[in-house]
Scaffold this motif. Structure first.
Motif, PDB file in Angstrom:
ATOM      1  N   UNK A   1       0.836  -1.187   0.000  1.00 24.36           N
ATOM      2  CA  UNK A   1       0.000   0.000   0.000  1.00 24.36           C
ATOM      3  C   UNK A   1       0.878   1.248   0.000  1.00 24.36           C
ATOM      4  N   UNK A   2       0.423   2.268  -0.683  1.00 21.44           N
ATOM      5  CA  UNK A   2       1.152   3.526  -0.712  1.00 21.44           C
ATOM      6  C   UNK A   2       0.626   4.426   0.393  1.00 21.44           C
ATOM      7  N   UNK A   3       1.201   5.618   0.517  1.00 21.91           N
ATOM      8  CA  UNK A   3       0.767   6.564   1.553  1.00 21.91           C
ATOM      9  C   UNK A   3      -0.676   6.978   1.351  1.00 21.91           C
ATOM     10  N   UNK A   4      -1.102   7.049   0.114  1.00 23.01           N
ATOM     11  CA  UNK A   4      -2.473   7.466  -0.172  1.00 23.01           C
ATOM     12  C   UNK A   4      -3.467   6.330   0.046  1.00 23.01           C
ATOM     13  N   UNK A   5      -2.978   5.144   0.411  1.00 22.69           N
ATOM     14  CA  UNK A   5      -3.856   4.023   0.664  1.00 22.69           C
ATOM     15  C   UNK A   5      -4.222   3.262  -0.600  1.00 22.69           C
ATOM     16  N   UNK A   6      -3.629   3.595  -1.727  1.00 24.61           N
ATOM     17  CA  UNK A   6      -3.928   2.901  -2.977  1.00 24.61           C
ATOM     18  C   UNK A   6      -3.120   1.616  -3.043  1.00 24.61           C
ATOM     19  N   UNK A   7      -3.627   0.664  -3.792  1.00 23.52           N
ATOM     20  CA  UNK A   7      -2.928  -0.594  -3.989  1.00 23.52           C
ATOM     21  C   UNK A   7      -1.821  -0.374  -5.013  1.00 23.52           C
ATOM     22  N   UNK A   8      -0.609  -0.784  -4.669  1.00 19.78           N
ATOM     23  CA  UNK A   8       0.525  -0.620  -5.573  1.00 19.78           C
ATOM     24  C   UNK A   8       0.963  -1.976  -6.085  1.00 19.78           C
ATOM     25  N   UNK A   9       1.050  -2.099  -7.390  1.00 20.81           N
ATOM     26  CA  UNK A   9       1.471  -3.364  -7.981  1.00 20.81           C
ATOM     27  C   UNK A   9       2.996  -3.412  -8.075  1.00 20.81           C
ATOM     28  N   UNK A  10       3.504  -4.589  -8.426  1.00 15.94           N
ATOM     29  CA  UNK A  10       4.949  -4.733  -8.612  1.00 15.94           C
ATOM     30  C   UNK A  10       5.424  -3.832  -9.740  1.00 15.94           C
ATOM     31  N   UNK A  11       4.599  -3.695 -10.768  1.00 12.15           N
ATOM     32  CA  UNK A  11       4.961  -2.845 -11.891  1.00 12.15           C
ATOM     33  C   UNK A  11       5.074  -1.389 -11.457  1.00 12.15           C
ATOM     34  N   UNK A  12       4.151  -0.926 -10.602  1.00 12.49           N
ATOM     35  CA  UNK A  12       4.217   0.443 -10.095  1.00 12.49           C
ATOM     36  C   UNK A  12       5.497   0.668  -9.298  1.00 12.49           C
ATOM     37  N   UNK A  13       5.856  -0.301  -8.476  1.00 14.59           N
ATOM     38  CA  UNK A  13       7.075  -0.183  -7.679  1.00 14.59           C
ATOM     39  C   UNK A  13       8.304  -0.137  -8.584  1.00 14.59           C
ATOM     40  N   UNK A  14       8.321  -0.971  -9.609  1.00 11.76           N
ATOM     41  CA  UNK A  14       9.441  -0.979 -10.552  1.00 11.76           C
ATOM     42  C   UNK A  14       9.514   0.341 -11.307  1.00 11.76           C
ATOM     43  N   UNK A  15       8.367   0.840 -11.729  1.00  7.31           N
ATOM     44  CA  UNK A  15       8.311   2.086 -12.486  1.00  7.31           C
ATOM     45  C   UNK A  15       8.874   3.247 -11.668  1.00  7.31           C
TER      46      UNK A  15
ATOM     47  N   UNK B   1      11.244   3.096  -9.534  1.00 12.50           N
ATOM     48  CA  UNK B   1      12.697   2.962  -9.400  1.00 12.50           C
ATOM     49  C   UNK B   1      13.443   3.290 -10.691  1.00 12.50           C
ATOM     50  N   UNK B   2      12.752   3.308 -11.804  1.00 18.16           N
ATOM     51  CA  UNK B   2      13.407   3.498 -13.098  1.00 18.16           C
ATOM     52  C   UNK B   2      13.368   4.970 -13.479  1.00 18.16           C
ATOM     53  N   UNK B   3      14.547   5.507 -13.776  1.00 20.09           N
ATOM     54  CA  UNK B   3      14.631   6.891 -14.232  1.00 20.09           C
ATOM     55  C   UNK B   3      14.837   6.913 -15.741  1.00 20.09           C
ATOM     56  N   UNK B   4      14.211   7.855 -16.414  1.00 18.17           N
ATOM     57  CA  UNK B   4      14.336   8.046 -17.859  1.00 18.17           C
ATOM     58  C   UNK B   4      14.137   6.735 -18.620  1.00 18.17           C
ATOM     59  N   UNK B   5      12.948   6.151 -18.560  1.00 17.70           N
ATOM     60  CA  UNK B   5      12.734   4.838 -19.189  1.00 17.70           C
ATOM     61  C   UNK B   5      12.933   4.840 -20.700  1.00 17.70           C
ATOM     62  N   UNK B   6      12.527   5.897 -21.391  1.00 17.88           N
ATOM     63  CA  UNK B   6      12.718   5.923 -22.842  1.00 17.88           C
ATOM     64  C   UNK B   6      14.196   5.988 -23.198  1.00 17.88           C
ATOM     65  N   UNK B   7      14.958   6.750 -22.424  1.00 18.84           N
ATOM     66  CA  UNK B   7      16.394   6.827 -22.671  1.00 18.84           C
ATOM     67  C   UNK B   7      17.036   5.462 -22.424  1.00 18.84           C
ATOM     68  N   UNK B   8      16.587   4.765 -21.367  1.00 19.65           N
ATOM     69  CA  UNK B   8      17.123   3.425 -21.084  1.00 19.65           C
ATOM     70  C   UNK B   8      16.834   2.473 -22.240  1.00 19.65           C
ATOM     71  N   UNK B   9      15.618   2.527 -22.768  1.00 18.97           N
ATOM     72  CA  UNK B   9      15.273   1.675 -23.909  1.00 18.97           C
ATOM     73  C   UNK B   9      16.122   2.026 -25.123  1.00 18.97           C
ATOM     74  N   UNK B  10      16.297   3.312 -25.359  1.00 21.85           N
ATOM     75  CA  UNK B  10      17.085   3.746 -26.505  1.00 21.85           C
ATOM     76  C   UNK B  10      18.532   3.265 -26.381  1.00 21.85           C
ATOM     77  N   UNK B  11      19.113   3.410 -25.206  1.00 22.26           N
ATOM     78  CA  UNK B  11      20.501   2.991 -25.004  1.00 22.26           C
ATOM     79  C   UNK B  11      20.615   1.470 -25.078  1.00 22.26           C
ATOM     80  N   UNK B  12      19.680   0.766 -24.457  1.00 28.06           N
ATOM     81  CA  UNK B  12      19.768  -0.695 -24.402  1.00 28.06           C
ATOM     82  C   UNK B  12      19.499  -1.347 -25.760  1.00 28.06           C
ATOM     83  N   UNK B  13      18.548  -0.817 -26.506  1.00 28.85           N
ATOM     84  CA  UNK B  13      18.138  -1.492 -27.734  1.00 28.85           C
ATOM     85  C   UNK B  13      18.498  -0.742 -29.008  1.00 28.85           C
ATOM     86  N   UNK B  14      18.771   0.535 -28.910  1.00 26.31           N
ATOM     87  CA  UNK B  14      19.049   1.321 -30.101  1.00 26.31           C
ATOM     88  C   UNK B  14      20.490   1.276 -30.565  1.00 26.31           C
TER      89      UNK B  14
END
Length: 185
Positions: A2-16, A18-31
């Motif tokens: 649960x988050x501070x606002x009481x909402x349900x947080x999924x594993x994907x939300x938690x991962x998201x 932690x990740x900074x600049x996701x498009x840049x990461x994709x570009x560097x990793x795959x481009x």
């Protein structure tokens, strides 16, 4: 979780989170493996738009010098010694330059489109392969949980819809209008 606002947080939300600049990461990793196609696409883009600028410049010069004779016949980046002096020859040179610029621009635009598509499809293919391989390595509990969540959500939507239908039809229509948005999210 649960988050501070009481909402349900999924594993994907938690991962998201932690990740900074996701498009840049994709570009560097795959481009990186497709960088040549991107370079060709960007370079041809520059030349394509440069070729598009030739037409109005040459056309304006031709109108002013050949037809209205308001100014001398001078083209940027072309030495004056190379320019014809007869108006008919000036017109032919202008028409030839414009034709070559338009044809060259069309060819460059095609090369740009092909190279950018090769880059984009190469990156998408690599991402899909990695995603598929990751899905293959997941434990069955992941899929069981996903199926359970889908069933739970479906039952809740149907139950709330039935309850609203029995009490008042107007809120039912509003609720059903939001279902595609919730489903998409």
């Amino acid at each position: 979780m649960a988050t501070d606002a009481g909402e349900f947080e999924t594993e994907l939300d938690a991962y998201r989170d932690r990740v900074e600049k996701p498009l840049w990461r994709l570009f560097v990793a795959y481009g990186r493996g497709e960088w040549r196609w991107l370079a060709v696409g960007l370079l041809t883009s520059v030349f394509t738009y440069a070729a598009l600028l030739v037409t109005p410049i040459v056309l304006g010069t031709t109108i002013d010098a050949v037809f209205t004779q308001e100014s001398a016949y001078a083209l940027p980046l072309v030495p004056e010694a190379w320019l014809p002096t007869a108006r008919t020859d000036q017109f032919r040179l202008s028409a030839t330059i414009i034709g070559v610029a338009l044809l060259g621009g069309a060819v460059l635009q095609w090369v740009r489109g092909v190279s950018i598509n090769f880059f984009a499809h190469g990156v998408m293919y690599a991402i899909r392969v990695d995603a598929y391989e990751k899905m293959q390595r997941l434990d069955m509990t992941f899929f069981d949980k996903a199926l359970g969540d889908a069933v739970r959500t479906g039952v809740i939507v149907l139950g709330v819809t039935a309850a609203l239908e029995c009490t008042n039809r107007q809120p039912t229509l509003v609720t059903l209008g939001a279902v595609p948005l919730v489903g998409g999210g």
